[in-house]
Motif scaffolding. Sequence first.
Motif, PDB file in Angstrom:
ATOM      1  N   PRO A  68       0.830  -1.216   0.000  1.00  0.00           N
ATOM      2  CA  PRO A  68       0.000   0.000   0.000  1.00  0.00           C
ATOM      3  C   PRO A  68       0.868   1.271   0.000  1.00  0.00           C
ATOM      4  CG  PRO A  68      -0.883  -1.612   1.541  1.00  0.00           C
ATOM      5  CD  PRO A  68       0.447  -2.146   1.069  1.00  0.00           C
ATOM      6  N   VAL A  69       0.392   2.338  -0.653  1.00  0.00           N
ATOM      7  CA  VAL A  69       1.268   3.504  -0.850  1.00  0.00           C
ATOM      8  C   VAL A  69       1.712   4.138   0.473  1.00  0.00           C
ATOM      9  CG1 VAL A  69       0.629   4.024  -3.234  1.00  0.00           C
ATOM     10  CG2 VAL A  69      -0.712   5.026  -1.376  1.00  0.00           C
ATOM     11  N   GLY A  70       0.925   3.982   1.524  1.00  0.00           N
ATOM     12  CA  GLY A  70       1.306   4.543   2.823  1.00  0.00           C
ATOM     13  C   GLY A  70       2.496   3.850   3.471  1.00  0.00           C
ATOM     14  N   THR A  71       2.883   2.678   2.962  1.00  0.00           N
ATOM     15  CA  THR A  71       4.014   1.939   3.540  1.00  0.00           C
ATOM     16  C   THR A  71       5.332   2.236   2.812  1.00  0.00           C
ATOM     17  OG1 THR A  71       3.836   0.034   2.053  1.00  0.00           O
ATOM     18  CG2 THR A  71       2.478  -0.028   4.033  1.00  0.00           C
ATOM     19  N   MET A  72       5.244   2.962   1.711  1.00  0.00           N
ATOM     20  CA  MET A  72       6.419   3.062   0.822  1.00  0.00           C
ATOM     21  C   MET A  72       7.649   3.680   1.508  1.00  0.00           C
ATOM     22  SD  MET A  72       5.688   2.017  -2.440  1.00  0.00           S
ATOM     23  CE  MET A  72       4.209   1.411  -3.252  1.00  0.00           C
ATOM     24  N   GLN A  73       7.415   4.681   2.365  1.00  0.00           N
ATOM     25  CA  GLN A  73       8.581   5.305   3.014  1.00  0.00           C
ATOM     26  C   GLN A  73       9.320   4.277   3.876  1.00  0.00           C
ATOM     27  OE1 GLN A  73       8.098   9.354   4.083  1.00  0.00           O
ATOM     28  NE2 GLN A  73       9.818   9.338   5.516  1.00  0.00           N
ATOM     29  N   ASN A  74       8.549   3.450   4.591  1.00  0.00           N
ATOM     30  CA  ASN A  74       9.182   2.394   5.405  1.00  0.00           C
ATOM     31  C   ASN A  74       9.948   1.419   4.513  1.00  0.00           C
ATOM     32  OD1 ASN A  74       8.311   3.298   7.824  1.00  0.00           O
ATOM     33  ND2 ASN A  74       6.492   1.992   7.897  1.00  0.00           N
ATOM     34  N   ILE A  75       9.389   1.126   3.358  1.00  0.00           N
ATOM     35  CA  ILE A  75      10.055   0.174   2.457  1.00  0.00           C
ATOM     36  C   ILE A  75      11.371   0.776   1.943  1.00  0.00           C
ATOM     37  CG2 ILE A  75       9.839  -1.161   0.308  1.00  0.00           C
ATOM     38  CD1 ILE A  75       7.890  -2.147   2.462  1.00  0.00           C
ATOM     39  N   PHE A  76      11.340   2.069   1.595  1.00  0.00           N
ATOM     40  CA  PHE A  76      12.589   2.707   1.137  1.00  0.00           C
ATOM     41  C   PHE A  76      13.639   2.720   2.264  1.00  0.00           C
ATOM     42  CE2 PHE A  76       9.772   4.965  -2.077  1.00  0.00           C
ATOM     43  CZ  PHE A  76      10.260   4.253  -3.155  1.00  0.00           C
ATOM     44  N   GLU A  77      13.188   2.966   3.494  1.00  0.00           N
ATOM     45  CA  GLU A  77      14.122   2.938   4.645  1.00  0.00           C
ATOM     46  C   GLU A  77      14.781   1.563   4.757  1.00  0.00           C
ATOM     47  OE1 GLU A  77      14.918   5.426   6.521  1.00  0.00           O
ATOM     48  OE2 GLU A  77      13.202   6.791   6.773  1.00  0.00           O
ATOM     49  N   LEU A  78      13.948   0.542   4.545  1.00  0.00           N
ATOM     50  CA  LEU A  78      14.411  -0.845   4.637  1.00  0.00           C
ATOM     51  C   LEU A  78      15.441  -1.145   3.535  1.00  0.00           C
ATOM     52  CD1 LEU A  78      13.320  -3.457   6.217  1.00  0.00           C
ATOM     53  CD2 LEU A  78      11.975  -3.867   4.160  1.00  0.00           C
ATOM     54  N   LEU A  79      15.186  -0.608   2.354  1.00  0.00           N
ATOM     55  CA  LEU A  79      16.050  -0.900   1.197  1.00  0.00           C
ATOM     56  C   LEU A  79      17.338  -0.076   1.197  1.00  0.00           C
ATOM     57  CD1 LEU A  79      13.349  -1.058  -1.657  1.00  0.00           C
ATOM     58  CD2 LEU A  79      14.665  -2.983  -0.739  1.00  0.00           C
ATOM     59  N   LYS A  80      17.277   1.109   1.787  1.00  0.00           N
ATOM     60  CA  LYS A  80      18.381   2.067   1.672  1.00  0.00           C
ATOM     61  C   LYS A  80      19.771   1.488   1.974  1.00  0.00           C
ATOM     62  CE  LYS A  80      19.786   6.691   3.046  1.00  0.00           C
ATOM     63  NZ  LYS A  80      19.566   7.800   3.973  1.00  0.00           N
ATOM     64  N   PRO A  81      19.954   0.779   3.106  1.00  0.00           N
ATOM     65  CA  PRO A  81      21.321   0.292   3.409  1.00  0.00           C
ATOM     66  C   PRO A  81      21.833  -0.729   2.401  1.00  0.00           C
ATOM     67  CG  PRO A  81      19.848   0.052   5.318  1.00  0.00           C
ATOM     68  CD  PRO A  81      18.990   0.417   4.153  1.00  0.00           C
ATOM     69  N   HIS A  82      20.935  -1.304   1.611  1.00  0.00           N
ATOM     70  CA  HIS A  82      21.319  -2.364   0.662  1.00  0.00           C
ATOM     71  C   HIS A  82      21.232  -1.893  -0.781  1.00  0.00           C
ATOM     72  CE1 HIS A  82      20.707  -4.965   4.145  1.00  0.00           C
ATOM     73  NE2 HIS A  82      19.601  -4.278   4.335  1.00  0.00           N
ATOM     74  N   TRP A  83      21.010  -0.585  -0.978  1.00  0.00           N
ATOM     75  CA  TRP A  83      20.719  -0.076  -2.337  1.00  0.00           C
ATOM     76  C   TRP A  83      21.848  -0.425  -3.294  1.00  0.00           C
ATOM     77  CZ3 TRP A  83      15.943   1.566  -3.352  1.00  0.00           C
ATOM     78  CH2 TRP A  83      15.703   2.096  -4.623  1.00  0.00           C
ATOM     79  N   ASN A  84      21.502  -1.068  -4.403  1.00  0.00           N
ATOM     80  CA  ASN A  84      22.505  -1.549  -5.351  1.00  0.00           C
ATOM     81  C   ASN A  84      22.366  -0.796  -6.673  1.00  0.00           C
ATOM     82  OD1 ASN A  84      23.900  -3.007  -7.327  1.00  0.00           O
ATOM     83  ND2 ASN A  84      23.421  -4.996  -6.421  1.00  0.00           N
ATOM     84  N   PRO A  85      23.413  -0.113  -7.119  1.00  0.00           N
ATOM     85  CA  PRO A  85      23.291   0.698  -8.343  1.00  0.00           C
ATOM     86  C   PRO A  85      23.029  -0.143  -9.593  1.00  0.00           C
ATOM     87  CG  PRO A  85      25.574   0.649  -7.566  1.00  0.00           C
ATOM     88  CD  PRO A  85      24.746  -0.006  -6.505  1.00  0.00           C
ATOM     89  N   HIS A  86      23.293  -1.465  -9.522  1.00  0.00           N
ATOM     90  CA  HIS A  86      23.086  -2.318 -10.698  1.00  0.00           C
ATOM     91  C   HIS A  86      21.718  -2.995 -10.720  1.00  0.00           C
ATOM     92  CE1 HIS A  86      27.221  -1.497 -11.432  1.00  0.00           C
ATOM     93  NE2 HIS A  86      27.569  -2.026 -10.275  1.00  0.00           N
ATOM     94  N   THR A  87      20.923  -2.743  -9.685  1.00  0.00           N
ATOM     95  CA  THR A  87      19.578  -3.338  -9.601  1.00  0.00           C
ATOM     96  C   THR A  87      18.559  -2.306 -10.070  1.00  0.00           C
ATOM     97  OG1 THR A  87      20.222  -4.757  -7.764  1.00  0.00           O
ATOM     98  CG2 THR A  87      17.885  -4.254  -7.929  1.00  0.00           C
ATOM     99  N   ILE A  88      17.484  -2.766 -10.713  1.00  0.00           N
ATOM    100  CA  ILE A  88      16.386  -1.854 -11.051  1.00  0.00           C
ATOM    101  C   ILE A  88      15.310  -2.010  -9.968  1.00  0.00           C
ATOM    102  CG2 ILE A  88      14.542  -1.330 -12.706  1.00  0.00           C
ATOM    103  CD1 ILE A  88      16.430  -2.177 -14.949  1.00  0.00           C
TER     104      ILE A  88
END
Length: 291
Positions: A73-93
Amino acid sequence: MFKRLCVIGTGLIGGSIARAARAQGLCQSVVAYGREKNLPNLQHAKALGVIDAFYTDITAALDGVDLVMIATPVGTMQNIFELLKPHWNPHTIYSDAGSTKGSVVAAAQAVFGQVPGNFVPAHPIAGAERSGVEASVPDLFQNRRLIITPLADTDADAVAKLTTFWQRIGSSVSVMSVEHHDTVLAATSHLPHILAFALVGLLGRKDEQREIFKYAAGGFKDFSRIASSDPTMWLDICLANKNEIIPLIQQLKDELSNIEQLLVNDQAEKLFDTFTYARNARQRFLDTLDD
Ligand SMILES: NC(=O)C1=CN([C@@H]2O[C@H](COP(=O)(O)OP(=O)(O)OC[C@H]3O[C@@H](n4cnc5c(N)ncnc54)[C@H](O)[C@@H]3O)[C@@H](O)[C@H]2O)C=CC1
Ligand SMILES: O=C(O)C(=O)Cc1ccc(O)cc1
């Protein structure tokens, strides 16, 4: 096309993306990330063959992944980005399926400062009033539209690759700005859902509700279908896009007041013109659908 797809939010949309990608051979494997409390749903998704594996640990979920689809749901997206941030991979889409785009982009901006170029905001104009992985189907996106709302810094190669992905699962891809997307979808999707919730709520509170639903003719049955949609998802959408939705509610009230006055004053001809204008407008709309 991709080695491993990771779906975050294995419901109607995430499950259907996973099924479609597998059916079209667009990825070698599909994994899902989910929360502990959602384990039964993830187990169900695996049993149904929608995903190969699931993880409640984000590091494990992202291992070897080159496409991440966020379908929560769109209201969860900020939490999801927080979760992904430490693992963000420039080669992943990275992409999403959220029904609003301004709020998703704002959430990414809040977390990253600047929206990463390899995050491609997107929205499939396909779905149903049903939710959950059990409602997911591989052909949900066949002959439907998919809107991509790239930003100035969005990586063109990522947009091209995602466009091909959606085309290969049957969608016709359009590109537009975030703002235009939210204006258009407020009118064509968000307002109609609010109207359905309001009308069904009104009729449901009436004493004769059993009668109303028993004798629901085709029109009301069609129109009330979307009032069965998931309240959490629609709460998030309405809050996220309220600046576009509120003026439309006001305009709709004016339209209804106008019709009310025409009835009060027995202005049959004007009422006929009002209905005829709407009917012709819809026909013009249908005639241009293939554009
Ligand atoms: N339902 C529809 O017809 C359409 C929905 N969308 C959008 O797609 C997204 C998903 O919608 P649906 O698939 O219909 O919803 P759904 O309710 O079927 O699935 C959402 C999934 O996300 C999971 N989830 C929720 N919060 C989470 C979190 N914080 N972390 C991990 N997982 C979480 C839920 O457990 C559920 O499995 C929403 O953003 C919605 O606006 C877009 C087009 C059509
Ligand atoms: O069930 C229907 O008719 C829908 O309109 C489904 C839907 C819901 C939300 C979206 O962002 C897109 C499509």
